[in-house]
Scaffold this motif. Structure first.
Motif, PDB file in Angstrom:
ATOM      1  N   LEU A   1     -56.904-114.588  41.088  1.00 51.98           N
ATOM      2  CA  LEU A   1     -56.865-113.766  39.702  1.00 51.98           C
ATOM      3  C   LEU A   1     -55.601-114.024  39.554  1.00 51.98           C
ATOM      4  N   ARG A   2     -54.998-115.213  38.326  1.00 47.78           N
ATOM      5  CA  ARG A   2     -53.782-114.857  38.250  1.00 47.78           C
ATOM      6  C   ARG A   2     -54.020-115.054  36.554  1.00 47.78           C
ATOM      7  N   ARG A   3     -53.392-113.866  35.590  1.00 47.24           N
ATOM      8  CA  ARG A   3     -53.045-113.881  34.171  1.00 47.24           C
ATOM      9  C   ARG A   3     -51.973-114.879  34.222  1.00 47.24           C
ATOM     10  N   ILE A   4     -52.024-115.698  33.335  1.00 42.82           N
ATOM     11  CA  ILE A   4     -50.868-117.082  32.432  1.00 42.82           C
ATOM     12  C   ILE A   4     -50.385-116.606  31.081  1.00 42.82           C
ATOM     13  N   GLU A   5     -51.344-115.726  31.081  1.00 44.04           N
ATOM     14  CA  GLU A   5     -50.666-115.745  29.139  1.00 44.04           C
ATOM     15  C   GLU A   5     -51.594-114.918  28.859  1.00 44.04           C
ATOM     16  N   SER A   6     -51.158-114.087  27.828  1.00 40.81           N
ATOM     17  CA  SER A   6     -51.630-112.498  27.119  1.00 40.81           C
ATOM     18  C   SER A   6     -51.538-112.251  25.954  1.00 40.81           C
ATOM     19  N   GLY A   7     -52.094-112.443  24.741  1.00 40.45           N
ATOM     20  CA  GLY A   7     -51.215-112.614  23.458  1.00 40.45           C
ATOM     21  C   GLY A   7     -48.880-112.956  23.166  1.00 40.45           C
ATOM     22  N   PHE A   8     -48.420-112.217  23.703  1.00 38.86           N
ATOM     23  CA  PHE A   8     -47.368-112.914  22.950  1.00 38.86           C
ATOM     24  C   PHE A   8     -46.663-112.882  24.331  1.00 38.86           C
ATOM     25  N   PHE A   9     -47.009-112.368  25.095  1.00 40.09           N
ATOM     26  CA  PHE A   9     -46.384-112.654  27.218  1.00 40.09           C
ATOM     27  C   PHE A   9     -46.558-113.689  27.598  1.00 40.09           C
ATOM     28  N   SER A  10     -46.003-114.596  28.101  1.00 36.11           N
ATOM     29  CA  SER A  10     -46.291-116.287  28.999  1.00 36.11           C
ATOM     30  C   SER A  10     -45.808-115.949  30.179  1.00 36.11           C
ATOM     31  N   ILE A  11     -45.965-116.607  31.312  1.00 38.11           N
ATOM     32  CA  ILE A  11     -45.594-116.685  32.602  1.00 38.11           C
ATOM     33  C   ILE A  11     -44.923-117.410  32.667  1.00 38.11           C
ATOM     34  N   LYS A  12     -44.784-118.663  31.639  1.00 36.79           N
ATOM     35  CA  LYS A  12     -42.821-119.604  31.400  1.00 36.79           C
ATOM     36  C   LYS A  12     -41.886-118.580  31.652  1.00 36.79           C
ATOM     37  N   ASP A  13     -41.994-117.475  30.392  1.00 39.18           N
ATOM     38  CA  ASP A  13     -40.864-116.084  30.385  1.00 39.18           C
ATOM     39  C   ASP A  13     -40.592-115.980  30.834  1.00 39.18           C
ATOM     40  N   ALA A  14     -41.960-115.188  32.326  1.00 37.98           N
ATOM     41  CA  ALA A  14     -41.198-114.309  33.327  1.00 37.98           C
ATOM     42  C   ALA A  14     -39.661-114.759  34.324  1.00 37.98           C
ATOM     43  N   ILE A  15     -39.564-113.740  34.127  1.00 38.10           N
ATOM     44  CA  ILE A  15     -38.015-114.249  35.863  1.00 38.10           C
ATOM     45  C   ILE A  15     -38.884-113.824  36.966  1.00 38.10           C
ATOM     46  N   LEU A  16     -37.907-114.367  38.144  1.00 37.42           N
ATOM     47  CA  LEU A  16     -38.470-113.742  39.847  1.00 37.42           C
ATOM     48  C   LEU A  16     -37.389-111.900  40.005  1.00 37.42           C
ATOM     49  N   LEU A  17     -38.112-111.536  39.841  1.00 37.29           N
ATOM     50  CA  LEU A  17     -37.416-109.668  40.699  1.00 37.29           C
ATOM     51  C   LEU A  17     -36.027-110.358  41.834  1.00 37.29           C
ATOM     52  N   GLU A  18     -35.299-111.158  42.735  1.00 39.19           N
ATOM     53  CA  GLU A  18     -34.215-111.538  42.898  1.00 39.19           C
ATOM     54  C   GLU A  18     -33.842-111.881  41.995  1.00 39.19           C
ATOM     55  N   ASN A  19     -33.835-112.410  41.142  1.00 40.93           N
ATOM     56  CA  ASN A  19     -32.797-113.090  39.940  1.00 40.93           C
ATOM     57  C   ASN A  19     -32.576-111.977  38.527  1.00 40.93           C
ATOM     58  N   PHE A  20     -33.594-110.406  38.371  1.00 38.13           N
ATOM     59  CA  PHE A  20     -32.770-109.913  38.058  1.00 38.13           C
ATOM     60  C   PHE A  20     -31.974-109.635  38.350  1.00 38.13           C
ATOM     61  N   ILE A  21     -32.720-108.210  39.831  1.00 40.03           N
ATOM     62  CA  ILE A  21     -31.766-107.405  40.518  1.00 40.03           C
ATOM     63  C   ILE A  21     -30.489-108.595  40.987  1.00 40.03           C
ATOM     64  N   LYS A  22     -30.396-109.829  40.825  1.00 39.91           N
ATOM     65  CA  LYS A  22     -28.727-110.620  40.575  1.00 39.91           C
ATOM     66  C   LYS A  22     -28.298-110.099  39.135  1.00 39.91           C
ATOM     67  N   MET A  23     -28.779-109.417  38.002  1.00 39.39           N
ATOM     68  CA  MET A  23     -28.464-109.527  36.843  1.00 39.39           C
ATOM     69  C   MET A  23     -28.171-108.198  36.268  1.00 39.39           C
ATOM     70  N   VAL A  24     -28.689-107.095  37.534  1.00 37.96           N
ATOM     71  CA  VAL A  24     -28.221-106.260  36.732  1.00 37.96           C
ATOM     72  C   VAL A  24     -26.937-105.566  36.876  1.00 37.96           C
ATOM     73  N   ASP A  25     -26.462-105.769  37.045  1.00 45.04           N
ATOM     74  CA  ASP A  25     -24.985-104.831  37.125  1.00 45.04           C
ATOM     75  C   ASP A  25     -23.979-106.370  36.089  1.00 45.04           C
ATOM     76  N   THR A  26     -25.320-107.438  35.536  1.00 45.98           N
ATOM     77  CA  THR A  26     -24.204-108.007  34.399  1.00 45.98           C
ATOM     78  C   THR A  26     -24.547-108.205  33.430  1.00 45.98           C
ATOM     79  N   ASP A  27     -23.869-108.182  32.136  1.00 49.99           N
ATOM     80  CA  ASP A  27     -24.358-108.324  30.897  1.00 49.99           C
ATOM     81  C   ASP A  27     -25.391-109.123  30.710  1.00 49.99           C
ATOM     82  N   ARG A  28     -26.113-110.124  31.306  1.00 48.57           N
ATOM     83  CA  ARG A  28     -26.881-110.879  31.166  1.00 48.57           C
ATOM     84  C   ARG A  28     -28.193-109.670  31.101  1.00 48.57           C
ATOM     85  N   VAL A  29     -28.040-108.771  31.954  1.00 52.66           N
ATOM     86  CA  VAL A  29     -29.494-108.137  32.243  1.00 52.66           C
ATOM     87  C   VAL A  29     -30.246-107.852  30.140  1.00 52.66           C
ATOM     88  N   ASN A  30     -28.881-107.689  30.215  1.00 49.51           N
ATOM     89  CA  ASN A  30     -30.042-107.738  28.222  1.00 49.51           C
ATOM     90  C   ASN A  30     -30.759-108.565  27.171  1.00 49.51           C
TER      91      ASN A  30
END
Length: 186
Positions: free
Chosen positions: A82-111
């Motif tokens: 079961l995979r929810r791809i959209e719920s109200g405001f949130f959409s899977i299209k706007d999600a980012i992979l955890l690996e990509n987020f980890i690479k952004m943590v110490d940068t200005d791009r995280v915000n």
């Protein structure tokens, strides 16, 4: 639709799933849901598998929908994935992979990837209050607003000075503002 007994629906203040786990017999009543579309995306007749995509109203239980479809066909089934791809405001299209987020943590791009806390609440009216009234709400008290900007079942509470988001509440009779969920800002 009859919700599953292993749900968080409360019966006399206690979740149905907790009651079932304690050995209680639970009977839930039907509730109205809307299925706007239900499409077969992929099917494998040899393995007796099918993938569906549904667009439905809030509160629809997809596993119960599958159960009901199988029952209408005189069969049984289970939901393998079961995979929810959209719920109200949130959409899977706007999600980012955890690996990509980890690479952004110490940068200005995280915000750039964070969604402001109040953004999903754009569809409910705002009420601007003084910070001392907001503090009372944060402590579980009600406040009275002389001329409420809005009468609604739900409102987002903002600081009248800076516009910062502080939580969600509702306005009852006589302009009384009640907190529902409040947060603390620094």
């Amino acid at each position: 639709q009859v919700p599953p007994v292993f749900s968080a629906i409360k019966i006399n203040g206690k979740r149905a799933c907790d009651r079932v786990r304690l050995g209680e017999n639970v009977s839930l009543t039907k509730k109205n849901v809307k299925v706007f579309s239900l499409n077969v995306v992929e099917e494998n007749l040899k393995e007796k598998k099918a993938t569906f995509e549904a667009t439905c109203s809030c509160g629809t239980y997809i596993r119960s929908l599958a159960r009901d479809m199988a029952e209408k066909l005189g069969s049984i089934c289970y939901v393998n994935e079961l995979r929810r791809i959209e719920s109200g405001f949130f959409s899977i299209k706007d999600a980012i992979l955890l690996e990509n987020f980890i690479k952004m943590v110490d940068t200005d791009r995280v915000n750039d990837v964070f969604v402001p806390l109040e953004k999903p609440l754009d569809d409910i009216p705002a009420l601007y209050l003084r910070i001392d009234d907001i503090t009372k709400l944060q402590n579980g008290l009600c406040v009275v607003t002389k001329t409420p900007d809005v009468l609604s079942s739900n409102i987002k509470i903002l600081d009248d000075n800076r516009g910062g988001f502080y939580g969600v509440g509702y306005i009852s009779d006589y302009g009384r503002v009640h907190p529902i969920r409040m947060c603390v800002r620094k």
